[in-house]
Design a protein around this motif. Structure first.
Motif, mmCIF file in Angstrom:
data_model
loop_
_atom_site.group_PDB
_atom_site.id
_atom_site.type_symbol
_atom_site.label_atom_id
_atom_site.label_comp_id
_atom_site.label_asym_id
_atom_site.label_seq_id
_atom_site.Cartn_x
_atom_site.Cartn_y
_atom_site.Cartn_z
ATOM 1 N N LYS A 188 37.436 32.913 -18.569
ATOM 2 C CA LYS A 188 38.132 31.707 -19.609
ATOM 3 C C LYS A 188 37.227 30.002 -20.062
ATOM 4 O O LYS A 188 36.572 29.674 -20.696
ATOM 5 N N VAL A 189 37.609 30.141 -18.492
ATOM 6 C CA VAL A 189 37.203 28.064 -18.100
ATOM 7 C C VAL A 189 36.395 28.600 -17.710
ATOM 8 O O VAL A 189 35.709 27.041 -18.636
ATOM 9 N N LYS A 190 35.085 29.323 -16.955
ATOM 10 C CA LYS A 190 34.160 28.775 -16.346
ATOM 11 C C LYS A 190 32.917 28.921 -17.854
ATOM 12 O O LYS A 190 31.969 28.187 -17.586
ATOM 13 N N PHE A 191 32.619 29.986 -18.175
ATOM 14 C CA PHE A 191 32.360 30.724 -19.321
ATOM 15 C C PHE A 191 33.048 30.674 -20.848
ATOM 16 O O PHE A 191 32.506 31.183 -21.824
ATOM 17 N N GLY A 192 34.186 30.173 -20.813
ATOM 18 C CA GLY A 192 34.394 30.118 -22.195
ATOM 19 C C GLY A 192 34.618 31.354 -23.018
ATOM 20 O O GLY A 192 34.553 31.419 -24.351
ATOM 21 N N ALA A 193 34.810 32.268 -22.158
ATOM 22 C CA ALA A 193 34.953 33.853 -22.609
ATOM 23 C C ALA A 193 36.108 34.279 -23.079
ATOM 24 O O ALA A 193 37.038 33.982 -22.639
#
Lengths: 410, 311
Positions: A188-193
């Motif tokens: 979530k944090v790194k790739f906005g998933a």
């Protein structure tokens, strides 16, 4: 909310970098939550001599929420009665059997607590994430991964004494689920998933992974049954009494509930999580690190799911096999919803749904109502509770107006 | 000659199996696509399919006609859709939690109703099921001919792909649906009734998902079994994401996932060294990869999962 203010000052004045921001964060926080008016109103009430102990203990907002919550659960049970009637059963007999089967005697109560234990863990899993504004649908997968790592540690190292082996095994369960949750936070944090989709997908990945393990690398020799080697005696959660399955896992669950309260009420990082949950931008503006907080929260939330799995394996099943959880991960969502993400509420919610599960057999035997009906009741509880919570939101301001009139304040 | 014939036969049966396994997922995914485009995430597809499966078998049994089964399944799916729409559009409840509630409701409800309606000794011979329809000429083509020897519903599923694509991309109604999914506020300002669009797409989508359930209970099998959907609803959701919210993308995703599933069954049968579970994981892992942007970023409609507050 008053507490936030004090808490905010106390905590953040200790932190030199954020001292100046202190006031602004609070104002911003109140602003984004849209609770500004209610805030002021509460101050008013508390300053009055008639400001009453009861109002301090149960601020109107909480009391109202509580009332709606109780009404929601009862409405669900009422509609559940109609459903039982529709399928040709007797609602009275069914509910009586359900009550006797889950609370009728000491043994039944203890069995309810046995069923409540994993639900409290998975409820905490959802609540940790929810407090930080994340939706964790992945407790089921985290539960399996926790069960896996706990089994790995619990079925070996039999030479260790219980006092060392058991805590290490539980920790392994926590870490197993925690890492599974951590991946979600990192994605979530790194790739906005978005975590909703990833947690849903990861549930199935975990379930198939366990299926692979117990039919392959972890299969108990000689490999007749798809299950792991048994947990050694030194890692089994001891039972309290002969003749009941109630084990120390329940105490661990209660301890985790306390830690949950402590985390969000007493720790700076807990406070930060709540701010991140209510407004991401405000948290960033205040110098917090939302990314770090989110990953940590997903680790802890996953860890709670993992403990649910470890608890089931070490306390009840004694070995790892496919499908050892009958959907405890998903039930945890309902538990947290009914419990309004509060420590005490989660315990009550866990007991409510634990009672449904443990009383179901009696209901089937005596009232001849299929045990699957409890799932219907459970879903009705969820539906009514989420509907009720929206009503609360709508009526918050209306209630406030009534309150203002009654107190004669401006 | 002998060997190459056998290989061709294997490929042929494989293609047939792929489409057979993929079709119910495709139908459900197309149904999901409608509401996803309007900004509604429905995790309850799994439960809606399950209810459709039971309703389908009941309908087919009562009317002794599989098509009536599909119709009853659509109606049942539509009812679930009305409930879901009321919860997420009118009450504005959290879509994910409402979806989970539908899944739990479906699990309990179908098990209960199945036991009451069919009892424990349901015989599959009483429920008529779909038969394969071979398309003349095309089905006689070697190797790929098996593609044209499928259940009637499978052809419908394939036809729905270009139809949905056209509807979404080229028509006014498609534009309205997309704008509601991307930016409901502007859509509202432009005179589009956000509530009506969301209600409509949820109900129609849920009806289609219900039919996907019937494909299982009166198509692939000819009876209802408890929890027979077993994750296909989630795979459908995964296909929508992996197919990037595009009808043809969804078709590709379901065929790929179906391929993995068909392969997995083969591998179990021949006792392959690669554990079949990893193939079963693949749809989910690929979807997470697409969702995170490892294999071409999947970007959801902007208003996904958010209720719309008017005014």
């Amino acid at each position: 909310m008053i507490y936030y203010k004090k808490n905010c000052k106390k905590r953040l004045t200790n932190d030199s970098s954020a001292t100046i921001m202190n006031k602004q964060i609070y104002m911003l926080y109140v602003h984004v939550r849209g609770k500004g008016i209610l805030e002021a109103e509460m101050e008013n009430i508390k300053q009055k001599p008639v400001g009453l102990l009861i109002l301090r203990l149960f601020p109107p907002e909480t009391a109202w929420k509580l009332l709606i919550q109780i009404l929601s659960v009862f409405s669900a049970l009422l509609v559940g009665a109609v459903v039982i009637k529709l399928i040709g059963g007797s609602p009275g007999a069914a509910y009586r059997a359900l009550l006797v089967g889950s609370m009728g005697n000491l043994k039944a109560v203890m069995e309810t607590l046995v069923k409540a234990t994993p639900l409290i863990f998975t409820g905490l899993s959802f609540a940790y994430a929810a407090k930080a504004g994340l939706i964790n649908i992945g407790a089921e997968g985290q539960l399996y991964m926790g069960g896996f790592l706990a089994t790995l540690v619990g079925s070996s190292f039999g030479w260790m004494p219980l006092i060392i082996h058991l805590p290490i095994t539980l920790l392994a369960g926590f870490i197993g689920g925690g890492l599974w949750g951590l991946i979600i936070g990192w994605l979530k944090v790194k790739f906005g998933a978005n975590e909703i989709i990833t947690t849903v997908m990861f549930n199935y990945v975990a379930i198939y992974f366990i299926s692979y393990l117990v039919t392959g690398p972890m299969i108990e020799p000689p490999g007749t049954y798809p299950q792991s080697r048994p947990i050694t005696d030194t890692a089994i959660l001891p039972r309290f009494f002969q003749g009941s399955r109630l084990h120390w896992g329940f105490i661990v669950a209660l301890l985790c509930v306390f830690l949950f309260w402590f985390f969000f009420r007493k720790l700076k990082v807990g406070y930060e999580s709540r701010v991140v949950g209510s407004n991401f931008e405000a948290a960033k503006y205040a110098g917090m690190k939302p990314a770090k907080v989110m990953i940590l929260i997903m680790f802890i939330a996953g860890g709670m799911g993992g403990l649910a799995g470890a608890n089931e394996i070490l306390g009840i099943q004694g070995k790892l096999f496919q499908g050892f959880s009958p959907g405890y991960g998903f039930d945890g969502i309902a538990v947290a919803l009914v419990g309004m993400n509060s420590p005490f509420g989660i315990i009550l919610g866990g007991i409510l749904f634990g009672a449904l599960r443990s009383g179901g057999n009696m209901m089937q035997m005596i009232a001849k109502v299929p045990i699957s009906t409890i799932y219907i009741i459970q879903s009705l509880v969820i539906i009514f509770v989420i509907a009720g919570q929206m009503i609360t939101l709508e009526n918050r301001r209306k209630l406030l107006a009534i309150f203002r009139r009654n107190n004669g304040s401006e | 000659m002998e060997v190459s014939n056998t290989i061709l036969q294997i490929i042929s049966s494989f293609i047939e199996a792929d489409l057979r396994v993929a079709a119910p997922i495709l139908i459900a995914a197309i149904g999901l696509l409608y509401m996803e485009k309007a900004g509604v995430v429905n995790i309850g597809a799994e439960g809606t399919m399950l209810i459709g499966a039971l309703a389908g078998s009941i309908g087919a049994y009562l009317f002794q006609n599989p098509w009536m089964g599909a119709l009853v399944a659509a109606l049942a799916g539509g009812l679930v859709g009305v409930m879901f729409a009321y919860l997420v559009v009118t009450v504005k409840a959290n879509q994910i939690v409402a979806g989970i509630a539908i899944n739990i409701l479906a699990l309990g409800g179908t098990t209960t109703v199945n036991r009451i309606f069919f009892g424990l000794n349901a015989s599959s011979s009483d429920i008529p099921s779909f038969t394969k329809v071979a398309i003349p000429l095309l089905s006689e083509i070697p190797v790929i001919g098996s593609l044209f020897n499928q259940l009637g519903l499978a052809y419908l599923a394939i036809l729905m792909v270009p139809f949905t694509y056209y509807l979404m991309k080229k028509t006014t109604i498609g534009l309205s649906i997309r704008s509601v999914g991307e930016h409901p506020e502007s859509a509202d300002t432009a005179g589009i009734n956000v509530f009506r669009i969301r209600y409509g797409t949820i109900i129609i989508g849920s009806m289609i998902i219900g039919v996907a359930g019937a494909y299982l209970s009166v198509g692939l099998l000819s009876f209802f079994s408890e929890n027979m959907v077993s994750g296909r609803g989630y795979i459908a959701l995964a296909s929508v994401i992996f197919g990037k919210w595009n009808a043809f993308g969804v078709l590709g995703a379901t065929l790929l996932f179906g391929f993995g599933d068909a392969l997995q069954i083969r591998m179990q049968a021949i006792g392959s060294a690669i554990p079949y579970q990893f193939l079963l994981m693949l749809p989910y892992l690929l979807t997470v990869a697409a969702w995170s942007g490892f294999v071409g970023k999947a970007v959801a409609p902007k208003a996904s999962g958010k209720p719309y507050f008017k005014g």
